[in-house]
Motif scaffolding. Structure first.
Motif, PDB file in Angstrom:
ATOM      1  N   UNK A  88       0.836  -1.203   0.000  1.00  0.00           N
ATOM      2  CA  UNK A  88       0.000   0.000   0.000  1.00  0.00           C
ATOM      3  C   UNK A  88       0.869   1.250   0.000  1.00  0.00           C
ATOM      4  N   UNK A  89       0.226   2.356  -0.348  1.00  0.00           N
ATOM      5  CA  UNK A  89       0.825   3.678  -0.206  1.00  0.00           C
ATOM      6  C   UNK A  89       0.031   4.399   0.874  1.00  0.00           C
ATOM      7  N   UNK A  90       0.696   5.246   1.625  1.00  0.00           N
ATOM      8  CA  UNK A  90       0.017   5.926   2.724  1.00  0.00           C
ATOM      9  C   UNK A  90      -1.196   6.684   2.211  1.00  0.00           C
ATOM     10  N   UNK A  91      -2.165   6.862   3.083  1.00  0.00           N
ATOM     11  CA  UNK A  91      -3.419   7.493   2.681  1.00  0.00           C
ATOM     12  C   UNK A  91      -3.202   8.887   2.110  1.00  0.00           C
ATOM     13  N   UNK A  92      -2.158   9.545   2.545  1.00  0.00           N
ATOM     14  CA  UNK A  92      -1.940  10.909   2.077  1.00  0.00           C
ATOM     15  C   UNK A  92      -1.680  10.958   0.572  1.00  0.00           C
ATOM     16  N   UNK A  93      -1.243   9.829  -0.005  1.00  0.00           N
ATOM     17  CA  UNK A  93      -1.043   9.773  -1.445  1.00  0.00           C
ATOM     18  C   UNK A  93      -2.342  10.071  -2.168  1.00  0.00           C
ATOM     19  N   UNK A  94      -3.454   9.603  -1.625  1.00  0.00           N
ATOM     20  CA  UNK A  94      -4.731   9.770  -2.291  1.00  0.00           C
ATOM     21  C   UNK A  94      -5.491  10.999  -1.796  1.00  0.00           C
ATOM     22  N   UNK A 104       4.178  22.954  -9.380  1.00  0.00           N
ATOM     23  CA  UNK A 104       5.033  22.094 -10.189  1.00  0.00           C
ATOM     24  C   UNK A 104       6.492  22.111  -9.763  1.00  0.00           C
ATOM     25  N   UNK A 105       6.908  23.100  -9.012  1.00  0.00           N
ATOM     26  CA  UNK A 105       8.313  23.182  -8.613  1.00  0.00           C
ATOM     27  C   UNK A 105       8.611  22.360  -7.364  1.00  0.00           C
ATOM     28  N   UNK A 106       7.615  21.685  -6.837  1.00  0.00           N
ATOM     29  CA  UNK A 106       7.804  20.951  -5.600  1.00  0.00           C
ATOM     30  C   UNK A 106       7.723  19.446  -5.826  1.00  0.00           C
ATOM     31  N   UNK A 107       8.297  18.707  -4.881  1.00  0.00           N
ATOM     32  CA  UNK A 107       8.151  17.262  -4.849  1.00  0.00           C
ATOM     33  C   UNK A 107       7.379  16.891  -3.596  1.00  0.00           C
ATOM     34  N   UNK A 108       6.886  15.678  -3.595  1.00  0.00           N
ATOM     35  CA  UNK A 108       6.109  15.226  -2.453  1.00  0.00           C
ATOM     36  C   UNK A 108       6.683  13.926  -1.920  1.00  0.00           C
ATOM     37  N   UNK A 109       6.840  13.849  -0.595  1.00  0.00           N
ATOM     38  CA  UNK A 109       7.320  12.628   0.036  1.00  0.00           C
ATOM     39  C   UNK A 109       6.157  11.672   0.247  1.00  0.00           C
ATOM     40  N   UNK A 110       6.302  10.472  -0.265  1.00  0.00           N
ATOM     41  CA  UNK A 110       5.243   9.481  -0.221  1.00  0.00           C
ATOM     42  C   UNK A 110       5.748   8.261   0.544  1.00  0.00           C
ATOM     43  N   UNK A 111       4.989   7.793   1.511  1.00  0.00           N
ATOM     44  CA  UNK A 111       5.362   6.616   2.289  1.00  0.00           C
ATOM     45  C   UNK A 111       4.743   5.363   1.671  1.00  0.00           C
ATOM     46  N   UNK A 112       5.587   4.371   1.397  1.00  0.00           N
ATOM     47  CA  UNK A 112       5.123   3.105   0.848  1.00  0.00           C
ATOM     48  C   UNK A 112       5.317   2.008   1.884  1.00  0.00           C
ATOM     49  N   UNK A 113       4.360   1.083   1.931  1.00  0.00           N
ATOM     50  CA  UNK A 113       4.400   0.003   2.905  1.00  0.00           C
ATOM     51  C   UNK A 113       4.488  -1.342   2.188  1.00  0.00           C
ATOM     52  N   UNK A 114       5.157  -2.282   2.823  1.00  0.00           N
ATOM     53  CA  UNK A 114       5.304  -3.606   2.246  1.00  0.00           C
ATOM     54  C   UNK A 114       6.211  -4.480   3.077  1.00  0.00           C
TER      55      UNK A 114
END
Length: 292
Positions: free
Chosen positions: A172-178, A185-195
């Motif tokens: 899964x990907x953390x709920x914040x992904x959705x 557009x100049x920013x990136x986003x940190x996404x937490x992945x679980x497994x």
């Protein structure tokens, strides 16, 4: 290395009594009546189980020291009982690890063992012992020093049993992904992945493939991006994902060695004012209600 750090919480009296009980022929194992035990079946007999357990302990590099320092009979009996109840030898290694642990505690807590065995000092025996007590003998993929494994290249874990060629499993990907939000557009986003099977290696990496929206559906662009992943635990990592407006889609996978990657999950960054996206279906629809 301060010897006191090993002995501060260990009482020598119990180990001394154990040696005395062994010399007196007393067995520490709890009494188990015959009707509580299953019968021997499969490929083991009591004799073959005893031979396996004893030979596994005898094969240890610590045998000469530990056979003197502790009563090994209870450990052998526990090993035999584990084989009896499981009808398998997969738990024999646990008896070997228990043997090493009890020996380590006995030697650390009883300085007389060193002199009895002819060592120049208690400290020298403890140092030698801690070069042999690492978990699982470092799985023959590392060296042991001070009770800690230093793994050879390509192997990780406290016992060096994990290879970086193991492919992680993403779930899964953390709920914040959705979650819905506008991102410049100049920013990136940190996404937490679980497994599972994430390893804290220098090659732990995120593999992204950019998606393109055509007629409300995302399609692969074959544009890929590989970046370093941030290790959190063996079950979670963080990937940094570029963001653009009004939205961007990516597939994300993770690799322990930078080459062999997991299966991927879809991540969609969206402008919530204009669009509503469903990552599970790979689609985004214009939110007409926003303009009424």
């Amino acid at each position: 290395m301060e010897l006191n750090q090993y002995t501060s919480d260990i009482k020598s009296e119990g180990q001394v009594n154990r040696r005395a009980r062994r010399q007196a022929g007393v067995n520490d194992t709890a009494d188990i009546t015959e009707n509580q035990l299953p019968s021997w079946s499969g490929g083991f007999t009591e004799e073959s189980a005893r031979q396996l357990c004893e030979s596994s302990l005898n094969a240890s590099k610590l045998w000469d020291i530990c056979d003197f320092a502790i009563d090994t009979l209870p450990i052998v009996e526990q090993c035999i009982t584990a084989i009896l109840f499981s009808d398998t030898d997969i738990y024999v290694y646990e008896s070997v690890e228990l043997f090493k642990l009890e020996c380590k505690l006995a030697v650390q807590s009883d300085p007389s063992i060193a002199s009895d065995l002819g060592y120049s000092s208690h400290f020298s025996l403890v140092n030698y012992l801690l070069s042999l007590t690492c978990p699982m003998d470092c799985s023959n993929q590392g060296t042991c020093s001070n009770d800690v494994c230093t793994c050879t290249s390509g192997f990780y874990g406290s016992d060096c049993s994990k290879s970086i060629t193991i492919i992680p499993i993403l779930t899964t990907i953390s709920e914040e992904v959705y979650s819905v939000q506008s991102i410049n557009s100049s920013f990136s986003r940190d996404v937490t992945l679980y497994g599972e099977n994430f390893m804290n290696t220098g090659s732990l990496s995120c593999h992204l493939e950019r998606l393109e929206l055509i007629d409300n559906t995302f399609y692969s662009t074959n544009i890929t991006l590989i970046s370093a992943a941030t290790f959190l635990t063996a079950g979670s990592v963080v990937c940094s994902v570029p963001a653009s407006t009004p939205f961007t889609g990516y597939t994300i996978s993770v690799s322990n060695n930078g080459v062999d990657a997991s299966s991927s999950l879809v991540y969609i960054v969206q402008d919530t004012i204009c669009f509503e996206c469903d990552p599970s279906r790979n689609i985004c629809l214009l939110n007409v209600r926003r303009y009424i």
